[in-house]
Design an enzyme around this catalytic site. Structure first.
Site, PDB file in Angstrom:
ATOM      1  CE1 TYR A 302      -3.679  -2.617   0.926  1.00 54.23           C
ATOM      2  CE2 TYR A 302      -1.985  -3.448   2.410  1.00 54.23           C
ATOM      3  CZ  TYR A 302      -3.195  -3.613   1.757  1.00 54.23           C
ATOM      4  OH  TYR A 302      -3.910  -4.776   1.929  1.00 54.23           O
ATOM      5  CB  CYS A 393      -5.438   5.827   9.485  1.00 60.40           C
ATOM      6  SG  CYS A 393      -6.428   4.778   8.401  1.00 60.40           S
TER       7      CYS A 393
END
EC number: 2.1.1.190
Length: 437
Positions: A302, A393
């Site tokens: 990612y 996150c």
């Protein structure tokens, strides 16, 4: 009812309890407030309430520079002191590791490190977005409210890069002027600014089709003197729009930022952390966790446009970088050319399907909010990597995935360091360091 707010949740609200112990999520209250609140919904395990009056303000309550706290959705914790904000974020991480990750109190104390943060608590965002609305047959641009269907007209945003205090009003005014004379088809407008490179980009998100390119470019150039104006064309169902193309209307056609001793160039659709100074803390924590050597092979899953790929490439022999989003992987290839780095293999595709087969030494993963697919955890466990840096996150999916790693048995958790990338909000990034057991 009269309530005392005991803590802040992982969300915009404070948490209080009734006399019989039932949880109440209190909108508009901060930890320490004694409030009168109106119950707006009730459930079997918790209620929701909205503050009608602050009876005794908390000593952690502060006056925010933004008059729209609690109305606009951008700074829900703006009335809470920074010390209290950071304590709440660290506390939320600890609580989530216990509840979802099933870590003991002793393990949490050993793992969680003090929260890290950059200097600026306001004026730190390098990006804001404006949304269109019609009010009394007048077109205007504003920011999403706490109610996502409400658009708040603002002249400035104290969260946005403080070197460009007039940019929001100027862009909104220029496009509102044009939008009242013709249909621009605007779906949203992004403004990106860098105090380091002086780059200022306006990105107009529209459907494909006809568009008054020259007129829009001229009006925006006169209003804010941007370094770049671009149009991002999208198509498909509104709930799953896809980028059909990006065209430069004026200037450079992209946005540049200096970060971690390098420079990155990004197209408007590509993701980049909104807090550049705090993103450098993430990079440093990742590098400290992996401690890559000159002969090491690294994997970056990612990878986006290269926030971690580029620093790894400067220290490692080789990096395999995987990213599914087309605009981001194209930006990565361009950033590698700019940096003159030829030891990276940018791989476009899903992290699981395109998982590199290199015999790697270190690995960094920065997944979306949903966290890692169980198959990705199995693939990482099957590698020879000695250390993993997991950038998250969302504390809930991080805690879930760390427990999956431990249950799999290959890695142990060394540390989890929260980083306050988003002051005035409940959001927080975390860098977790795993090493081979």
């Amino acid at each position: 009812m009269k309530l005392t707010v005991d803590s802040m949740t992982y969300g915009p609200d404070g948490l209080a309890r009734t006399e019989d112990g039932k949880a109440v999520f209190v909108s508009g209250g901060v930890v320490g407030d004694v409030v009168e609140a109106d119950v707006v919904s009730t459930g079997s395990s918790f209620d929701r309430a909205v503050v009608s009056e602050i009876l005794e303000p908390s000593n952690q309550r502060v006056q925010a520079p933004c008059p729209f706290v609690g109305i606009c959705g951008g700074c829900p914790w703006g009335n809470l002191s920074m010390d209290a904000q950071r304590a709440a974020k660290e506390g939320n991480l600890r609580s989530t590791l216990r509840r979802i990750g099933r870590f003991s109190d002793e393990e949490v104390d050993a793992i969680v490190k003090p929260i890290r943060h950059a200097k600026d608590a306001w004026g730190y965002r390098n990006k804001v977005e404006l949304a269109p609305s019609w009010d009394n047959n007048r077109f205007r641009l504003g920011m999403h409210g706490v109610d996502p269907d409400q658009i708040i007209k603002v002249d400035s945003c104290p969260l946005f890069e403080k070197k460009y205090p007039r940019a929001v009003k100027a862009v909104a005014g220029a496009l509102s002027y044009l939008g009242n004379s013709r249909d621009l088809g605007l779906e949203r407008v992004g403004i990106r600014a860098s105090r380091r490179t002086k780059a200022l980009e306006i990105a107009l998100w529209t459907p494909t089709g006809a568009f008054p390119r020259a007129q829009v470019s001229r009006v925006l150039t006169d209003a804010v003197h941007p370094t770049s104006v671009v149009r991002v064309m999208s198509k498909g169902d509104r709930r799953a729009r896809k980028v059909a193309g990006v065209e430069a209307l004026a200037g450079e056609g992209s946005w540049t930022e200096k970060i971690a001793d390098g420079e990155m160039r990004l197209s408007a659709p590509s993701f980049f952390q909104v807090n550049t100074a705090a993103a450098e803390i993430l990079i440093q924590l990742v590098m400290d966790a992996l401690d890559p050597g000159a002969d090491d092979v690294a994997i970056d899953l990612y990878c986006g446009a290269g926030t971690f790929t580029l620093p790894l490439a400067r220290r490692c022999a080789y990096v395999a970088a995987v990213e599914a989003y087309g605009p981001a992987i194209r930006d990565l290839r361009r950033n590698l050319e700019i940096a003159r780095l030829d030891n990276v293999d940018p791989i476009g595709g899903d992290a699981v399907r395109e998982f590199p087969d290199e015999d790697a030494d270190v690995l960094v993963v920065d997944p979306p909010r949903a966290g890692l697919d169980p198959a990705a955890i199995d693939l990482i466990a099957a590698t020879s990597v000695r250390d993993v840096a997991y950038v998250s996150c969302d504390p809930a999916t991080l805690a879930r995935d760390l427990r999956r790693f431990l249950d799999e048995g290959t890695f142990k958790v060394v540390s989890a360091t929260p980083v306050d990338l988003f002051p005035q909000t409940f959001h927080c990034e975390t860098v977790a360091h795993l090493t081979r057991a």
